[in-house]
Enzyme design. Structure first.
Site, PDB file in Angstrom:
ATOM      1  N   GLU A   1       0.813  -1.219   0.000  1.00 45.40           N
ATOM      2  CA  GLU A   1       0.000   0.000   0.000  1.00 45.40           C
ATOM      3  C   GLU A   1       0.843   1.264   0.000  1.00 45.40           C
ATOM      4  OE1 GLU A   1      -0.730  -2.723   1.530  1.00 45.40           O
ATOM      5  OE2 GLU A   1      -2.716  -3.212   0.767  1.00 45.40           O
TER       6      GLU A   1
ATOM      7  N   GLN B   1      -7.320  -1.879  -1.407  1.00 49.43           N
ATOM      8  CA  GLN B   1      -8.340  -2.937  -1.525  1.00 49.43           C
ATOM      9  C   GLN B   1      -9.465  -2.794  -0.487  1.00 49.43           C
ATOM     10  OE1 GLN B   1      -7.388  -7.439  -1.463  1.00 49.43           O
ATOM     11  NE2 GLN B   1      -7.313  -6.818  -3.605  1.00 49.43           N
ATOM     12  N   PHE B   2      -9.090  -2.449   0.718  1.00 50.39           N
ATOM     13  CA  PHE B   2     -10.061  -2.093   1.766  1.00 50.39           C
ATOM     14  C   PHE B   2      -9.507  -0.854   2.467  1.00 50.39           C
ATOM     15  CE2 PHE B   2     -11.194  -6.444   1.078  1.00 50.39           C
ATOM     16  CZ  PHE B   2     -12.522  -6.590   1.473  1.00 50.39           C
ATOM     17  N   ALA B   3     -10.395   0.045   2.840  1.00 47.44           N
ATOM     18  CA  ALA B   3      -9.940   1.265   3.520  1.00 47.44           C
ATOM     19  C   ALA B   3      -9.120   0.924   4.754  1.00 47.44           C
ATOM     20  CB  ALA B   3     -11.125   2.136   3.921  1.00 47.44           C
TER      21      ALA B   3
ATOM     22  N   HIS C   1     -12.174  -5.154   7.964  1.00 47.43           N
ATOM     23  CA  HIS C   1     -12.782  -5.004   6.638  1.00 47.43           C
ATOM     24  C   HIS C   1     -14.039  -4.139   6.720  1.00 47.43           C
ATOM     25  CE1 HIS C   1     -10.174  -8.484   5.864  1.00 47.43           C
ATOM     26  NE2 HIS C   1     -10.252  -8.188   4.594  1.00 47.43           N
TER      27      HIS C   1
HETATM   28  C1  LIG Z   1      -1.916  -4.951   3.640  1.00 50.57           C
HETATM   29  C2  LIG Z   1      -2.949  -5.772   2.974  1.00 50.57           C
HETATM   30  N1  LIG Z   1      -3.332  -5.464   1.728  1.00 50.57           N
HETATM   31  C3  LIG Z   1      -4.276  -6.190   1.108  1.00 50.57           C
HETATM   32  C4  LIG Z   1      -4.876  -7.244   1.723  1.00 50.57           C
HETATM   33  C5  LIG Z   1      -5.971  -8.047   1.014  1.00 50.57           C
HETATM   34  N2  LIG Z   1      -5.526  -9.430   0.860  1.00 50.57           N
HETATM   35  C6  LIG Z   1      -5.900 -10.396   1.730  1.00 50.57           C
HETATM   36  S1  LIG Z   1      -5.111 -11.840   1.444  1.00 50.57           S
HETATM   37  C7  LIG Z   1      -4.329 -11.195   0.083  1.00 50.57           C
HETATM   38  C8  LIG Z   1      -3.400 -12.051  -0.687  1.00 50.57           C
HETATM   39  C9  LIG Z   1      -2.367 -12.653   0.186  1.00 50.57           C
HETATM   40  O1  LIG Z   1      -1.482 -13.384  -0.585  1.00 50.57           O
HETATM   41  P1  LIG Z   1      -0.354 -14.256   0.084  1.00 50.57           P
HETATM   42  O2  LIG Z   1       0.419 -13.442   1.042  1.00 50.57           O
HETATM   43  O3  LIG Z   1       0.396 -14.907  -1.003  1.00 50.57           O
HETATM   44  O4  LIG Z   1      -1.160 -15.319   0.952  1.00 50.57           O
HETATM   45  P2  LIG Z   1      -2.113 -16.457   0.417  1.00 50.57           P
HETATM   46  O5  LIG Z   1      -3.496 -15.911   0.534  1.00 50.57           O
HETATM   47  O6  LIG Z   1      -1.714 -16.798  -0.957  1.00 50.57           O
HETATM   48  O7  LIG Z   1      -1.876 -17.565   1.381  1.00 50.57           O
HETATM   49  C10 LIG Z   1      -4.671  -9.862  -0.103  1.00 50.57           C
HETATM   50  C11 LIG Z   1      -4.180  -9.027  -1.192  1.00 50.57           C
HETATM   51  C12 LIG Z   1      -4.473  -7.513   3.028  1.00 50.57           C
HETATM   52  N3  LIG Z   1      -5.004  -8.499   3.739  1.00 50.57           N
HETATM   53  N4  LIG Z   1      -3.513  -6.773   3.620  1.00 50.57           N
END
Ligand SMILES: Cc1ncc(C[n+]2csc(CCOP(=O)(O)OP(=O)(O)O)c2C)c(N)n1
Ligand SMILES: Cc1ncc(C[n+]2csc(CCOP(=O)(O)OP(=O)(O)O)c2C)c(N)n1
Ligand SMILES: [Mg+2]
Ligand SMILES: [Mg+2]
Lengths: 323, 349, 323, 349
Positions: free
Chosen positions: C59, C81-83, C126
């Site tokens: 972010e 993606q979320f505030a 969220h």
């Molecule tokens: C800082 C942040 N940005 C965006 C998100 C939204 N989000 C939740 S899980 C995810 C993907 C995570 O990918 P990874 O770290 O590879 O874990 P996986 O789900 O593949 O196990 C995202 C983008 C978040 N949780 N935290």
């Protein structure tokens, strides 16, 4: 011999470290250098590298590591070199530390110390007074001492507190204000405001360095026959609403004063509470005096124009006194 | 894959023996002589301006806030800055004053900046090295270390978006590498193969914090493979070595191959800022590194290589002193901005 | 055919991208996936990978890169993606983007879009409605549309604006509210509130999803003979004080309503301004209705108890009507 | 220096040929057999509980919010979780459910958690995998990816402070590696030589984002040398391989040598969350990786090695089905917390 604000904080930390082996310090340049403002001067010598941890330039990791250590029973006191950099560790504070107790009953008893405030020609990134980001975040306690006495008593309470405390130390006060500190052990409770000066006609509700601005203005108003009461909030959350309302009910007029810029500052919260809960007692609008909505400018004429001061407060006090 | 760490001038940490560059890199062309003299001029100008600020104006109470200088590190902004094109976007850090001069900012604007005057680049609104000028493609830092890196990454992405072959250059210190922004910005830039050249001034301290407390790897360049990017370690006190590395890095970026990291080994020949006596630095390090002064080394090289005479070198310094005197005079006469300007320009509309 | 809020935003972005080749999008999963809420669905297909950039989970870099691109003449629209994750890019927003124009005359015309708000069982991370952090930061514009019509008009204005705009889209509105959108090109100005419903007795000043809560309550109060005026602020900073004050001067009573938790929320600012500037016009205290000072809880009974709703507002309206 | 990246089971990115471990690592001891059966139990339990949540309760509308499962990745939390000591501190991520079972959390508490009931670990205050229990040394994630890493670093620093030889373990995905917190936390831990074991589930996607858009290096482990820490790449679908790597990593950390990174190559055999059909994933990847199901592989190995019979394996599954049925029953009967609890516990005092 009177102690300065910086000495008082140092003493408070030292006493807590002597009392409780779980208390330790982490932050940038707090060890051999003693911190950018020398708050932790001498700590490394007294307590060693184990308890005085110089970290990389990583505010998020500093706060996060403090949280993790607190889960293990330690009592971390983290220093953010300037409050302006607290935004680099923001997520750890507002999302991790603030919410873990509520979510899963995991207390995070950390203290995040942050030297804040202007008046030292620091410009936009070494002068911020950004407490309002944290007062809006449930789960945090936000403390801003105005005097050496309170600074010592409150840092000790903060270290003993079982919740995350954001402890804003005003840089302009470090070496400018002094108190004869009480003999022996004392603490000042978090969540209790202080009637800094009693008065009859107008309440000035304020905190941090602005307490001293209020005191100067009150002195001047006294000569004009207007008796000003000063409430030093000391803690913003949890807020001591009772002391505020009692004062306003007595004086029937109130000005909220803070150094942070006006819009969205904590002054709105205080003014709103007064209006809602003491509406019938008010003999005039609740005024606010705060910095204008700009970054903190650097050069003296702009910074002076920016910061609230006794002249500006006197003007508002006069207006309200006449109301 | 180009992920190798190339070491140009030995590992200089913590204290180093530096070797001269190889002969082909010091080919005696006219161009080279010219580059050498221009390098000397900008290094000496930076040194002089910073000396005046730190050792005179600051002590006379004429500087409004803090002072951070790049004494001993002048070869880094100069060597790299002279490798950049005018259309490249520059993101200096706080010890890279020479970049401003190379881009045409006048010393008087810098003095005015430090003194908080209307004639400074921020018109008194911000201090010291927090200055920029979009017309000159110079971007002002904010204080938070490494915050420039994602921003520079975005500028590099924009260059690619616009189909140009310019480069965004970003400078930072060893301490800045610990920040999340450093990582996020580099990772984004490498994934996007954006034309970004990253220049680390590894002066072995961040405020009072030595490298050993900043990172557990040996070199900042050791991190480059983790981003799939090439890197080079260079003698940061050799302006031509820095320049050559920068030319190579920029060519890589311009060719569409993505970011490139240059680690310049150097030493901070001063406290962190003007108020810091740097007692925490072992004395011998200052002594050793003062032998490696980039300005004196360049002068010697100019003489050795026949790129110029003592008289020419003396004239460079004399010219700088004149320019600097005039600039301070001008800056001291520059007024403070009027308090009535306080509210202007928070928004554009 | 009426458009939903999400369609309206998508349309607005699409039109701006068609109009101006400098507009591009960046964020997590906005390309092939079309964004977590499908706001950018179809954009990749229409505009290609050059203008629709999927980023790593970063972010701070998303915001930072947007700023850097804006310096180069582009018009980046970043999606958080979320505030709730905006706190991970906080420093870039409040210290970099917000201050660069003031400091050195470098505009950063970026838009940071952030889906916010509760009511979707998202729990503490969220569901956040965290606009107040940004309203306290001079240099940012903070926009929160409540209707599909405004959402389209405001996102277009945000993209054209020469200052950084934080654009909070309410997740619970994406598919729940619809409008027949005006034919052809239109924008809605930033900084102008909307009298969402005219009324005589009490002003409810609100924004984002709460506008619809206010509308429901107003409908119910009408049957009780109380005429409620609803001001939909749409933009919090710069604040349209004029419209607020005009309404309160007319009705003489005001309730400020927001979904974010009470303490330190923007409601304090509004209440304070009303009290200061329309004190003589007030026939009762300015009340605030907001969520309590807790994280946003997950399970339905707790989340319902947490969120302000029409019942709770009706209660306050009745009390104030009787005052 | 121990900074070498050791590859145990080949480079599995993007699609892999996995090889069995070398013979001495699969020595047929009783201990090994026991470990194998326990591994199978926990992997199968995780699979079953998540199947129920994702494919039944969620579709029946009984889950309050989103659902993230670790289908196909069970070997990672199980192999590493069984290598941890009870006194170690665990920081699971969102696809590591088995860690909770290994630490004694009952399946019914998990179902109750997903359904927002008072019987869940967060008493309805938070959802899905956002659960922890300090008594069991299980720390709840927050949503922000990688935020656990600095916190785990702090826990590891505290362990060292307290002079104990425990370890803090932290799990994260490939996407999380892009966050600033990932970098800051690891850097701090390595500088402090804190006993931290870092376990990456590299399932090659972060939501819809493939590795190629997440990082420009080949392996997450390629980053380890940049922190001066050793690392290993392991077949993340081989529970014993993960276990052996974890034992080695923990021994390193306990010996005071600092952090150790394990990269587990695996694949997300599901959408990002229950509402995501994962259309963006090429079908063949699911097919290839389903051949590598860690549960079926473990079963085959148990049979091959004579560590157990088909009947014993069937009994494990039957027991899990019984336990799960009962747990769901219990959870559905667990009440929601009362709205009157809303304000409790924001502060301790
Ligand atoms: C800082 C942040 N940005 C965006 C998100 C939204 N989000 C939740 S899980 C995810 C993907 C995570 O990918 P990874 O770290 O590879 O874990 P996986 O789900 O593949 O196990 C995202 C983008 C978040 N949780 N935290
Ligand atoms: C995020 C952040 N934290 C702390 C500081 C305070 N600070 C200013 S400069 C500095 C040291 C920087 O070290 P380095 O990056 O090595 O640059 P150098 O000064 O050595 O050139 C510190 C800690 C800061 N500016 N930003
Ligand atoms: Mg340095
Ligand atoms: Mg992943």
């Amino acid at each position: 011999m009177p102690s300065t604000y910086v000495e008082a904080i140092r003493e408070g930390i030292r006493e807590e470290m002597e009392r409780d082996a779980n208390v330790f310090l982490l932050g940038e340049d707090i060890g051999i250098y003693g911190g950018a403002f020398k708050v932790t001067a001498g700590m490394l010598e007294q307590f060693g590298e184990r308890r005085v941890v110089d970290t990389p330039i990583s505010e998020s990791a500093i706060v996060g590591a403090a949280i993790g250590a607190s889960f293990m029973g330690l009592r971390p006191v983290a220093e953010i070199q300037f409050a302006d950099f607290i935004s680099c560790g923001f997520d750890q504070i507002v999302n991790y530390a603030a919410k873990c107790r509520y979510r899963w009953n995991a207390p995070a008893p950390i203290v995040v110390r942050a030297p804040c405030g202007g008046g030292i020609h620091g410009g936009p990134f070494h002068s911020q007074q950004n407490e309002a980001w944290f007062t809006h975040t449930p789960g945090l306690k936000v403390v801003l001492p105005a005097t050496a006495r309170d600074a010592k008593g409150l840092i000790k309470s903060a270290i003993r507190d079982n919740d995350p405390v954001i402890f804003f130390e005003h840089k302009a006060l470090y070496r400018r204000v002094k108190d004869e500190l009480p003999e022996g052990e004392y603490t000042v409770p978090i969540g209790k405001a202080n009637v800094f000066r009693e008065g009859k006609h107008i309440s000035v509700i304020t905190y941090s360095a602005m307490v001293h601005v209020a005191a100067e203005a009150a002195g001047r108003m006294e000569k004009e026959g207007v008796s000003v009461e000063i409430i030093d909030l000391r803690t913003l959350t949890p807020l001591d609403e009772e002391t505020i309302l009692a004062s306003v009910r007595k004086t029937s007029k109130a000005i909220v004063l803070h150094e942070a810029n006006l819009t969205g500052g904590f002054g709105g919260e205080i003014a709103a509470r007064i209006t809602e809960k003491a509406f019938e007692d008010l003999d005039g609008p609740v005024l606010r005096l705060a910095a204008p909505d700009t970054p903190v400018p650097y050069c003296p004429p702009l910074e002076e124009a920016y910061l609230p001061n006794a002249d500006k407060l006197v003007e508002k006090l006069r207006w309200l006194a006449r109301y | 894959m180009g992920q190798q760490v190339t070491v140009i001038a030995g590992n200089t940490m913590p204290a180093v023996k530096l070797q001269e560059l190889n002969p082909e890199q010091v080919a005696e062309s006219h161009e080279r002589a010219d580059l050498a003299r221009r390098s000397l001029y900008y290094m000496a100008l930076m040194r002089e301006v910073e000396e005046r600020i730190e050792r005179r104006l600051y002590r006379q109470g004429k500087v409004v806030g803090g002072v951070y200088v790049g004494r001993g590190q002048e070869a880094i902004p100069v060597g790299s800055g002279l490798a950049a094109r005018p259309s490249d976007m520059l993101f200096p850090s706080h010890r890279d004053l020479a970049l401003y001069f190379i881009r045409g900012v006048a010393p008087r604007q810098v003095f005015a900046q430090y003194m908080g005057r209307a004639g400074g680049l921020t018109r008194g609104r911000d201090g010291n090295m927090h200055m920029g000028d979009l017309d000159r493609k110079l971007v002002a830092i904010i204080s938070a270390m490494a915050a420039s890196i994602p921003v520079a990454a975005g500028a590099a992405m924009a260059i690619k978006y616009q189909g140009r072959d310019d480069v965004a250059w970003v400078w930072f210190g060893d301490g800045a590498t610990s920040r999340g922004d450093w990582h996020e910005g580099i990772n984004l830039a490498t994934v996007r193969k954006a034309p970004l050249v990253l220049i680390c001034n590894n002066n072995q301290y961040a405020y009072s914090t030595p490298l050993s407390k900043q990172m557990a790897c040996r070199n900042v360049a050791d991190r480059a493979p983790g981003y799939g990017m090439p890197s080079v370690i260079v003698d940061g006190n050799d302006v031509l070595a820095v320049h050559d590395a920068a030319v190579k890095a920029a060519a890589h970026a311009r060719a569409g191959l993505g970011p490139y990291l240059i680690e310049c080994k150097t030493f901070r020949m001063t406290g962190h800022s003007a108020h810091d006596p740097a007692d925490y630095v072992p004395k011998h390090l200052f002594e050793e590194w003062s032998e490696l002064c980039p300005i004196r080394r360049m002068e010697k090289r100019i003489l050795d290589q026949g790129w110029g005479s003592s008289a020419e070198i003396e004239e460079i310094h004399a010219r700088i002193r004149r320019e600097t005197d005039e600039a301070i005079e001008w800056a001291q006469n520059s007024p403070y901005p009027d308090a009535s300007e306080l509210l202007d320009g928070v928004y554009g509309s």
